[in-house]
Write a protein that holds these residues in place. Structure first.
Motif, PDB file in Angstrom:
ATOM      1  N   LYS A  22       0.752  -1.222  -0.143  1.00 16.73           N
ATOM      2  CA  LYS A  22       0.026  -0.075   0.129  1.00 16.73           C
ATOM      3  C   LYS A  22       0.773   1.316   0.131  1.00 16.73           C
ATOM      4  O   LYS A  22       0.490   2.301  -0.781  1.00 16.73           O
ATOM      5  N   THR A  23       2.055   1.216   0.678  1.00 13.40           N
ATOM      6  CA  THR A  23       2.698   2.418   0.681  1.00 13.40           C
ATOM      7  C   THR A  23       3.437   2.622  -0.437  1.00 13.40           C
ATOM      8  O   THR A  23       3.680   3.920  -0.993  1.00 13.40           O
ATOM      9  N   LEU A  24       3.853   1.469  -1.342  1.00 10.92           N
ATOM     10  CA  LEU A  24       4.432   1.540  -2.496  1.00 10.92           C
ATOM     11  C   LEU A  24       3.366   2.271  -3.574  1.00 10.92           C
ATOM     12  O   LEU A  24       3.752   3.209  -4.164  1.00 10.92           O
ATOM     13  N   PHE A  25       2.274   1.884  -3.457  1.00 16.77           N
ATOM     14  CA  PHE A  25       1.174   2.519  -4.619  1.00 16.77           C
ATOM     15  C   PHE A  25       1.095   3.808  -4.063  1.00 16.77           C
ATOM     16  O   PHE A  25       0.750   4.705  -4.890  1.00 16.77           O
ATOM     17  N   LYS A  26       0.956   4.298  -2.871  1.00 10.74           N
ATOM     18  CA  LYS A  26       0.696   5.564  -2.391  1.00 10.74           C
ATOM     19  C   LYS A  26       1.704   6.470  -3.051  1.00 10.74           C
ATOM     20  O   LYS A  26       1.587   7.495  -3.392  1.00 10.74           O
ATOM     21  N   ILE A  27       2.848   6.237  -2.779  1.00  9.23           N
ATOM     22  CA  ILE A  27       4.192   6.823  -3.509  1.00  9.23           C
ATOM     23  C   ILE A  27       4.288   6.908  -4.982  1.00  9.23           C
ATOM     24  O   ILE A  27       4.340   8.050  -5.374  1.00  9.23           O
ATOM     25  N   ARG A  28       3.765   5.735  -5.562  1.00  6.08           N
ATOM     26  CA  ARG A  28       3.678   5.818  -7.034  1.00  6.08           C
ATOM     27  C   ARG A  28       2.814   6.782  -7.520  1.00  6.08           C
ATOM     28  O   ARG A  28       2.757   7.410  -8.667  1.00  6.08           O
ATOM     29  N   MET A  29       1.399   6.569  -6.811  1.00  5.77           N
ATOM     30  CA  MET A  29       0.395   7.308  -7.286  1.00  5.77           C
ATOM     31  C   MET A  29       0.202   8.913  -7.271  1.00  5.77           C
ATOM     32  O   MET A  29      -0.474   9.558  -7.729  1.00  5.77           O
ATOM     33  N   ILE A  30       1.246   9.323  -6.159  1.00  7.15           N
ATOM     34  CA  ILE A  30       1.114  10.464  -6.015  1.00  7.15           C
ATOM     35  C   ILE A  30       1.439  11.700  -7.555  1.00  7.15           C
ATOM     36  O   ILE A  30       0.910  12.382  -7.815  1.00  7.15           O
ATOM     37  N   ASN A  31       2.694  11.225  -8.089  1.00 13.58           N
ATOM     38  CA  ASN A  31       3.025  11.777  -9.263  1.00 13.58           C
ATOM     39  C   ASN A  31       1.863  11.678 -10.392  1.00 13.58           C
ATOM     40  O   ASN A  31       1.649  12.642 -11.076  1.00 13.58           O
ATOM     41  N   LEU A  32       1.235  10.496 -10.142  1.00 15.99           N
ATOM     42  CA  LEU A  32       0.170  10.294 -11.619  1.00 15.99           C
ATOM     43  C   LEU A  32      -1.109  11.242 -11.079  1.00 15.99           C
ATOM     44  O   LEU A  32      -1.755  11.858 -11.854  1.00 15.99           O
ATOM     45  N   LYS A  33      -1.069  11.308  -9.787  1.00 13.47           N
ATOM     46  CA  LYS A  33      -2.240  12.286  -9.474  1.00 13.47           C
ATOM     47  C   LYS A  33      -2.084  13.860  -9.713  1.00 13.47           C
ATOM     48  O   LYS A  33      -2.820  14.506 -10.201  1.00 13.47           O
ATOM     49  N   LEU A  34      -0.746  13.983  -9.232  1.00 14.82           N
ATOM     50  CA  LEU A  34      -0.477  15.288  -9.622  1.00 14.82           C
ATOM     51  C   LEU A  34      -0.243  15.533 -11.314  1.00 14.82           C
ATOM     52  O   LEU A  34      -0.692  16.566 -11.738  1.00 14.82           O
ATOM     53  N   THR A  35      -0.106  14.678 -12.206  1.00 14.16           N
ATOM     54  CA  THR A  35      -0.152  14.802 -13.554  1.00 14.16           C
ATOM     55  C   THR A  35      -1.799  15.094 -14.070  1.00 14.16           C
ATOM     56  O   THR A  35      -2.056  15.672 -14.926  1.00 14.16           O
ATOM     57  N   GLU A  36      -2.404  14.072 -13.261  1.00 13.27           N
ATOM     58  CA  GLU A  36      -4.021  14.352 -13.885  1.00 13.27           C
ATOM     59  C   GLU A  36      -4.433  15.609 -13.214  1.00 13.27           C
ATOM     60  O   GLU A  36      -5.142  16.002 -14.151  1.00 13.27           O
ATOM     61  N   LYS A  37      -4.154  16.113 -12.179  1.00 12.94           N
ATOM     62  CA  LYS A  37      -4.620  17.370 -11.888  1.00 12.94           C
ATOM     63  C   LYS A  37      -4.027  18.608 -12.753  1.00 12.94           C
ATOM     64  O   LYS A  37      -4.837  19.207 -13.110  1.00 12.94           O
ATOM     65  N   PHE A  38      -2.720  18.441 -13.116  1.00 16.89           N
ATOM     66  CA  PHE A  38      -2.346  19.385 -14.108  1.00 16.89           C
ATOM     67  C   PHE A  38      -3.046  19.410 -15.318  1.00 16.89           C
ATOM     68  O   PHE A  38      -3.371  20.544 -15.742  1.00 16.89           O
ATOM     69  N   PHE A  39      -3.189  18.311 -15.979  1.00 15.02           N
ATOM     70  CA  PHE A  39      -3.718  18.247 -17.262  1.00 15.02           C
ATOM     71  C   PHE A  39      -5.137  18.436 -17.070  1.00 15.02           C
ATOM     72  O   PHE A  39      -5.656  19.550 -18.234  1.00 15.02           O
ATOM     73  N   LEU A  40      -5.986  18.285 -16.229  1.00 19.11           N
ATOM     74  CA  LEU A  40      -7.330  18.561 -16.182  1.00 19.11           C
ATOM     75  C   LEU A  40      -7.319  19.983 -15.679  1.00 19.11           C
ATOM     76  O   LEU A  40      -8.407  20.744 -16.451  1.00 19.11           O
ATOM     77  N   ILE A  41      -6.424  20.507 -15.016  1.00 20.67           N
ATOM     78  CA  ILE A  41      -6.496  22.203 -14.655  1.00 20.67           C
ATOM     79  C   ILE A  41      -6.125  22.927 -16.101  1.00 20.67           C
ATOM     80  O   ILE A  41      -6.942  23.972 -16.280  1.00 20.67           O
ATOM     81  N   ILE A  42      -5.425  22.680 -16.686  1.00 22.69           N
ATOM     82  CA  ILE A  42      -5.204  23.266 -18.079  1.00 22.69           C
ATOM     83  C   ILE A  42      -6.199  23.143 -18.952  1.00 22.69           C
ATOM     84  O   ILE A  42      -6.698  24.116 -19.689  1.00 22.69           O
ATOM     85  N   LEU A  43      -6.580  21.850 -19.152  1.00 29.28           N
ATOM     86  CA  LEU A  43      -7.818  21.747 -19.865  1.00 29.28           C
ATOM     87  C   LEU A  43      -9.085  22.734 -19.381  1.00 29.28           C
ATOM     88  O   LEU A  43      -9.709  23.100 -20.372  1.00 29.28           O
TER      89      LEU A  43
END
Length: 456
Positions: free
Chosen positions: A8-29
């Protein structure tokens, strides 16, 4: 217990960057759509589009350099993005000088019909070519006549897809050089670059499909039902824009029902078989009640008032996609046996055409170099490693191979020429990459395929 906490810790670390990416692209759209909606009546639409493309491109480049730690990956994604923006402007401003593969015909129809719908949304009930025209109609209703920016949305989705693949590769346990290799054969695949730059639905379809693969992979790793439902949602979204993608949902459901992720093998228990036949019966009842569901790619399976056989219907439909790149023209089907033997040929030609021995000119040579060669290479890697596919951890690469081949077969039955085959197989290209990703991970690791998940 310790492993589950680590996982679970591993996925939490991995998902932070992807969530940041998702937020970034959604915001600019969102910000781009809102800006266009506010100023479309006061400023020239083309000027707004160019400003938005330029400003968002700078933001995306900044995000690439700040969010990616590996310098080589950073450089690769930087190049992938620039290639897509360059091709976008070539397609938009240079049509009279350069003709881009797949641009024209469908791209112009999508634009014209999208603009018509934007002026009268009720036309969505009359213009039923694809749901992509509805999507464009609503988009142009919001932003106005901004074709350049509507194509740039495909650039954004194409770049976003690269980030998703990058995160998928992060889930596996192998050297960074291997990850960069797979990143390159995805990001530099010419069809991906083209579909991320022109006004076609393929970019949107592959975007949803690669997200379904991401969550499907996580389900296989963790047996988390949330990931299972997410993968189903994304594959349904991809099938909204092309009915052929619904086949991938059928493969997913089959695997969800019968794959025992704890024992890493298929389990055909009475309970699972009963659930499968229940779902099958429900699906059959829905289709029997409304056969229009089978329109498009699956219209060959429908009955009609003339009571045509399957072979007769195939022969009557086979002229739909006539053109210079039509293949298997000399093959005739006069019996059910002919049809059965013809299907494997259709599948092979769908995946690999145009064939080197069937070159008809410079166009076919270019098509082989920028498209078929990628499939030759990946299939060669699979065949060369066939012992791995059939021995250690054989279930995992087989799952994605089944996914790729099953969806390919569905498309192959409704495809008659190389050009259309190239467009369709690009939609499911990530599934074929995943087969080789798993093979390479198995080669490198004896007791684990992905980070934090031991399999003995």
């Amino acid at each position: 217990m310790e492993f589950k906490v680590y996982e679970k810790t591993l996925f939490k670390i991995r998902m932070i960057n992807l969530k940041l990416t998702e937020k970034f692209f959604l915001i600019i759209l969102f910000c781009s759509l809102f800006t266009s909606f506010l100023f479309k009546s006061f400023i020239n639409n083309e000027l707004i589009s160019n400003i938005l493309v330029a400003f968002n491109s700078l933001l995306i480049l900044l995000f690439i350099f700040l969010s990616i730690k590996n310098d080589i990956a950073k450089f690769l994604i930087f190049i992938f993005f620039l290639l897509r923006v360059f091709l976008l402007y070539i397609d938009y401003y240079g049509k009279a000088i350069v003709s881009i593969l797949h641009s024209g015909g469908d791209t112009e129809r999508f634009y014209i019909w999208g603009m018509l719908i934007s002026k009268d949304l009720s036309l969505m009930n009359e213009i039923t070519y694809t749901r992509y025209t509805d999507f464009l109609g609503i988009l142009y209703w919001i932003i106005g006549d901004q074709r350049l920016f509507s194509q740039f949305i495909n650039v954004i989705l194409g770049t976003w897809s690269i980030f998703v693949l990058y995160k998928i590769l992060d889930l596996f346990s192998f050297k960074d050089s291997k990850k960069l290799f797979f990143l390159a054969i995805y990001g530099l695949y010419p069809q991906n670059i083209i579909f991320s730059s022109i006004l076609l639905r393929e970019g949107l379809i592959q975007f949803f499909f690669i997200y379904s693969i991401y969550f499907f992979t996580k389900w296989v790793m963790t047996n988390d039902r949330v990931n299972m439902f997410k993968s189903i949602i994304f594959v349904l979204l991809s099938s909204l824009f092309h009915s052929g993608m619904i086949i991938s949902l059928l493969v997913y459901v089959y695997i969800f029902l019968f794959l025992d992720v704890k024992k890493n093998r298929f389990n055909y228990s009475l309970k699972r078989l009963s659930l499968f036949f229940l779902l099958f019966g429900m699906s059959f009842a829905v289709i029997a009640n409304d056969s229009s569901i089978l329109n498009g790619k699956f219209s060959i399976l429908q009955t009609d008032e003339n009571n045509q056989s399957l072979i007769e219907k195939y022969q009557s439909n086979s002229g739909i996609e006539e053109g210079g790149s039509t293949y298997l023209k000399g093959y005739k089907m006069n019996s059910a046996v002919d049809f059965i033997t013809f299907v494997p040929l259709k599948l092979i030609y769908f995946i690999l055409s145009p064939m080197p021995y069937d070159v008809r000119g410079l166009g076919d040579i270019i098509a082989i170099l920028i498209d078929s060669s990628f499939y030759y290479f990946l299939i060669y890697k699979i065949i060369r490693s066939r012992k791995i596919v059939t021995t250690n951890f054989r279930i995992f690469p087989k799952i994605f191979l089944i996914l790729f081949l099953t969806v390919s077969l569905g498309f192959a039955l409704g495809t008659e020429n190389s050009g259309t085959a190239m467009r369709h197989r690009a939609k499911i290209y990530p599934a074929l990459i995943m087969v080789v990703v798993l093979i390479e991970s198995i080669k490198q690791n004896k007791k684990s395929i992905w980070d934090g998940s031991k399999i003995i």
